[in-house]
Design an enzyme around this catalytic site. Structure first.
Site, PDB file in Angstrom:
ATOM      1  N   GLU A 268       0.819  -1.212   0.000  1.00 58.33           N
ATOM      2  CA  GLU A 268       0.000   0.000   0.000  1.00 58.33           C
ATOM      3  C   GLU A 268       0.856   1.267   0.000  1.00 58.33           C
ATOM      4  O   GLU A 268       0.612   2.197   0.770  1.00 58.33           O
ATOM      5  CB  GLU A 268      -0.966  -0.016   1.184  1.00 58.33           C
ATOM      6  CG  GLU A 268      -1.938  -1.192   1.111  1.00 58.33           C
ATOM      7  CD  GLU A 268      -2.943  -1.251   2.260  1.00 58.33           C
ATOM      8  OE1 GLU A 268      -2.632  -0.737   3.343  1.00 58.33           O
ATOM      9  OE2 GLU A 268      -4.023  -1.815   2.049  1.00 58.33           O
ATOM     10  N   ASP A 347      -8.563  -8.787   3.882  1.00 58.87           N
ATOM     11  CA  ASP A 347      -8.230  -7.777   4.892  1.00 58.87           C
ATOM     12  C   ASP A 347      -9.284  -7.705   5.993  1.00 58.87           C
ATOM     13  O   ASP A 347     -10.071  -6.766   6.022  1.00 58.87           O
ATOM     14  CB  ASP A 347      -8.066  -6.402   4.226  1.00 58.87           C
ATOM     15  CG  ASP A 347      -7.444  -5.379   5.167  1.00 58.87           C
ATOM     16  OD1 ASP A 347      -6.842  -5.781   6.172  1.00 58.87           O
ATOM     17  OD2 ASP A 347      -7.565  -4.173   4.887  1.00 58.87           O
ATOM     18  N   GLU A 375     -12.251  -2.546  12.270  1.00 59.00           N
ATOM     19  CA  GLU A 375     -12.295  -1.756  11.039  1.00 59.00           C
ATOM     20  C   GLU A 375     -13.480  -2.130  10.145  1.00 59.00           C
ATOM     21  O   GLU A 375     -14.197  -1.261   9.666  1.00 59.00           O
ATOM     22  CB  GLU A 375     -10.976  -1.935  10.279  1.00 59.00           C
ATOM     23  CG  GLU A 375     -10.920  -1.157   8.979  1.00 59.00           C
ATOM     24  CD  GLU A 375      -9.559  -1.273   8.295  1.00 59.00           C
ATOM     25  OE1 GLU A 375      -8.648  -1.907   8.871  1.00 59.00           O
ATOM     26  OE2 GLU A 375      -9.418  -0.731   7.193  1.00 59.00           O
TER      27      GLU A 375
END
Lengths: 659, 659
Positions: A268, A347, A375
């Site tokens: 990323e 993820d 998240e």
């Protein structure tokens, strides 16, 4: 800002049977960690039993004896607790074991269990039991849902009373390593390597060490360039290697107890060895060599994928990337490198298959990474007890049925490795209750306990946590346990269906957005059209299923054999495809969303039934979150159902309202 | 940061015929604005003709005469230019008229047109010709795509050489009023009313005044609370009314030339009279009364709607809200109040019907608001020449066919109103070229010219602007004109189809996202399902169509009569519905998206054909934007087409690639 005691909320009790033990203590030696253990027992005795424990000069007169015993078979972190004739012996080969044993005794106090005849030997399942804090030096926390950092503020390191309380909580559940800074290392955080923050880091390391916890740092692979102006960070270039050796030598001189480093490289947008045409083994080994003289460990993340994918490209499969990148490097890593692998290939979605990297690298240290920060599972505004999910991952027989489980791989099995274990992205912050949602603390607690003792069941863990936090009232215990165990399944039901994941708002990842990541660059697609949905990852598709050993390659690769909950992850199927449950996919979507939203309501009602039995301020704080969750679960339900109804035009068999 | 001259880029010319005129100038009087006019003529003569104009003491010896002539019939802003015997008379009843006449002469120079026998009388079409800058005091610009503010920086007001250049550009196209601060008035911007910024504001007002421009401010309806701690801002409460009177008295004492105020009230979270159960007339009239003694004007925005709508609610229609809120108040506003109405009922989409509020309030001053800042039309990264769209709006016969056009309503018609006209949300910033995209300056230029002279055609305007900016090269002129006139239709083709609008990423509003606003709270839905798309706003639907006078109520209300380009705004139709064009809706979607993306490519190729004919740095700067536009138009094409193909499963007749 103040703080509360979470599961170390001690409540007064009047059990006379305990008094003999908690009258006095004999501690074997003057070690820092033994002192901590003794202090913790005294605090518990004072607050729970109203007794001041005296230091006893003689073992034979003490109620509790903390004793170092060589060759006990516990290792330095395991312990043996044995009650005999009104005395409790807490024994270990090392100081940390005595601390863990002491917390075990305290837990027993909280649980109101007797000590008479108590005899328990416990050895931690994992060498490394870590929390990864994604805290930034400005005090913000990446994916933080519990306020700001208690490690950093305004580019400074905080070392204060709250840090001690954090260490107590972490140690009480067996955590022995913490990474304090975000894996995305930018700005001043890169300077954690040099003298800039030397003094505070040392203080913090010492503070943690007293609780048996080693300090770790995330590091910036490009640090030689950013800190010393080197022209590159090529791991095979001599000046770069020298720079790291020098830097580590100085750092370890300042902080000898430093555990090591966590590295996010070529991921990323972060720098890494790919820039120089080098492998991840080259990168990791360079660092490992530099820290080896000091016993340091390099924890290397496997979260490497193409985050600039074209959504039109149906061949590239992000799920494949971890395995594709790392499997060929098996055996190439040094002994003090461990690969930290996320539980699933994507993820931290509410449901993913277990990463095929586990067990696939027989000659490489592997470590599990889970995310307590919710998240993608409600961001601590929704309740979602994740321990059952983590347990499922641990029990997964990654080496094929009848062969090794994930837990066997990451714990080093019989190989006596010290470079493996479990890490969790922490869900903490400086909120008074530490985790934003009071019930989210169960995940922090549970992760620690499970990493220490993988045999524990999610039920046992839940019970311990509830009692520690809210006391032993039967109704409180039953109700909160019910909520916890409803929570993950409910969240899965009212969010994205059947393992496909995503369908969240981009960026912040909160709330429904079916196409949110559909036409984006992140490799996260559902490919829903009028007729069906899902990604073909079988042999005929992206081939991801073949990364598993048998029988999973066959099970996942076959639409008929694939478990319902992962069906859309592995296959593109028509909405009228019939699941093993007997329902069609579309009817499952409708039903599960109505059910999930209904369950959110039920959980809220359960909580409300506790009014008067929970301290008012906590009751109200949690109630507000449930009020939101109820409404937000309906928003999820309606958006997902409307999206699929509008697309498929297949009516709900039960004719409920879909917009 | 430096800046360029936009359409006042003077180029050397060698036309001998002009020399006699530009040798000397006689200016009638010592007025500030006359001085400006004289200065501008001299600058043009110097830069274009290489001549230094002399001041002539006597009218009869001067080449150009700037002359105030009472009762000329021009008003103070109109002008009469007359060439006779080698002298050019520029005449007006007022100084601004002389300035506009001078810029008209300069334009003629730039266009290389002769002066002999030139005789032109021009009276501005609109009393108010305004730019609304959404600039914040920290220097940012809401919906700004051209850098930062040149009015504000770090909470201070800037008054410098660039402000002068801004005033020149604005005055050269006839702008006579500017609102310098964002309609969302927060923080320090509220203090523009008090002494805090008094000195700088006065300087700025004086500077603008020399260019015939009046300074306006956006105000915060809750200012009495924020600045003086009043308990409320109820427009009927005596202390509030007194506060405003006092505040305005002080403000006008400091800045007598202040034009007035722009107010966004009860809109997207801004405070307003609704809080106190009062009407917008109550709110506006309170302010109007306070500024009336000083000749001030209150410009009251009609952008009032429910921005907390539930997407499940199919009855509430945002499009209705302006009319529903304001129509009942017709006749209730004071004479110095003007309602500023956005061109369409939604929010500056690439295609909207004209707002039914125009002409619906016979006893109320109305003013048109358009947006040059390309919030929804490519954000100045895509080229989109908006003047043809604005022209369409102006020519719309809002009072029904054969009756008044929008231009008649907003210009005050024969009523001699001074409180009406046109306003545009500015597209400027401190980028060197003022508007980010060089070609976006055509919109600023065009808006000013059109507001001054509504008879001008978009073609005439484009030609003037191209010549002023790039000179008179034939190929440059033809090519850029071609690009400009392709741009709006192309953008409409490759973005959201057939008038439905939106389909952009929420928040920043850039790039495709078909469902971006579909499940949100903003009242902006397309309701696409497997079979069809669109909103029924006919009598059977939300009834919005009935807000129009005839014949539009009938035309828009009837699926068969409704123009194709607005079909989905007014009707929910099947994808297989046949348009007047003969195509089905779905085939139109496919075709127009392939066409639009192709046209983006063509425009880019057109620009590239100008290499060598445009200064290199400009050529490259614009080329970069075209490179992006080409690619981004394909992204739009593919996302929209894929979305509708996946949903409808109707094949493209031409079998092109859809993902």
């Amino acid at each position: 800002m103040g703080w509360e005691q979470a599961w170390l909320t001690y409540r007064k009790q009047n059990n006379r049977n305990w008094e003999p033990y908690f009258g006095s203590i004999y501690a074997d030696g003057e070690g820092k960690v033994i002192k901590t253990a003794s202090k913790e027992l005294k605090r518990a005795a004072r607050e729970i039993l109203g007794r001041e424990m005296k230091d006893s000069g003689q073992e034979e007169h003490a109620g509790i004896i903390l004793k170092l015993v060589p060759d006990l078979g516990t290792g330095t972190e395991g312990f043996h607790i044995k009650e005999r004739n009104g005395q409790i012996y807490v024994m270990s080969e090392g100081e940390p074991g005595l601390l863990y044993g002491s917390f075990s005794c305290i837990r027993r106090l909280q649980m109101e269990e007797e000590f008479q005849g108590f005899d328990k030997k416990e050895i931690p399942s994992n060498p490394l039991r870590m929390l990864n804090h994604w805290d930034n030096m400005d005090g913000s926390i990446e994916r933080g849902y519990s306020g700001n950092s208690f490690f950093f503020k305004d580019q400074r390191i905080l070392v204060n009373e709250r840090t001690v309380e954090y260490a107590r909580l972490a140690a009480s559940v067996g955590i022995n390593g913490v990474v304090i800074n975000n894996v995305n290392v930018k700005g001043n955080a890169t300077r954690l390597l040099d003298e800039t923050y030397g003094k505070e880091l040392k203080e913090l390391a010492d503070l943690l060490e007293a609780y048996g916890i080693r300090l770790f740092l995330s590091l910036n692979f490009a640090a030689p360039m950013e800190l010393s102006g080197l022209s590159g960070a090529d791991p095979l270039q001599e000046d770069v290697r020298e720079w790291w050796k020098m830097t580590m030598a100085r750092l370890y001189q300042r902080i000898p107890g430093l555990g090591g480093f966590l590295v996010k490289a070529d991921s990323e947008g972060r720098p890494g060895p790919f820039t120089y045409g080098r492998t991840h083994a080259d990168g990791a080994n360079m660092l490992a060599e530099a820290v080896q003289p000091y016993g340091g460990v390099i924890i290397w993340r496997c979260f490497v994928y193409n985050c600039m994918q074209d959504w039109r490209d149906k061949k590239t499969d992000r799920a494949r990337s971890g395995y594709d990148h790392f499997k060929p490097l098996d055996g190439a890593f040094r002994d003090n490198v461990v690969l930290q692998i996320k539980n699933g290939p994507m993820d931290f979605q509410v449901r993913e298959p277990v990463s095929p990297l586990f067990g696939a690298m027989e000659h490489t240290n592997e470590m599990l990474e889970v995310q307590l920060a919710q998240e993608y599972t409600g961001q601590q505004r929704h309740v979602c007890y994740l321990i059952p999910m983590i347990k499922e991952v641990l029990e997964f027989r990654c080496g094929g049925l009848g062969r090794k489980r994930v837990r066997d791989v990451i714990s080093g099995g019989g190989k006596g490795q010290r470079c493996c274990g479990m890490a969790a992205v922490a869900n903490t912050g400086n909120d008074e209750n530490w985790t934003g949602h009071d019930l989210a603390a169960a995940n922090w607690y549970g992760f620690g306990r499970l990493s220490f003792q993988m045999d524990l069941s999610p039920e046992e863990i839940a019970k311990e946590w509830i009692v520690g936090t809210f006391g032993t009232d039967r109704k409180v215990m039953d109700t909160i346990k019910k909520i916890l165990f409803m929570s993950w399944p409910a969240y899965e039901k009212y969010t994205s269906p059947l393992g496909i994941g995503w369908m969240v708002n981009p960026g912040h990842h909160y709330g429904p957005n079916v196409d949110g990541y559909e036409y984006d660059r992140w490799g996260t697609y559902h490919r829903a059209d009028h007729l069906g949905i899902g990604i073909d990852r079988s042999e005929k598709g992206t081939g991801y299923a073949l990364q598993y050993g048998e029988p999973y390659a066959s099970i996942y690769g076959d639409m008929k054999a694939c478990p319902d909950e992962l069906l859309l992850f592995f296959h593109h199927v028509p909405y009228v495809h019939r699941l093993k449950s007997g329902k069609t996919v579309i009817q499952h979507i409708y039903d599960s969303h109505f059910e999930g939203a209904q369950e959110a309501k039920e959980m809220a009602a359960c909580w409300e039934s506790l009014k008067g039995k929970i301290p008012d301020f906590i009751f109200e704080r949690v109630k507000k979150r449930f009020d939101h969750q109820k409404e937000h679960a309906e928003e999820w339900r309606d958006q997902i159902n409307s999206y699929f109804f509008r697309k498929s035009m297949i009516e709900d068999e039960k004719h409920r309202i879909i917009y």
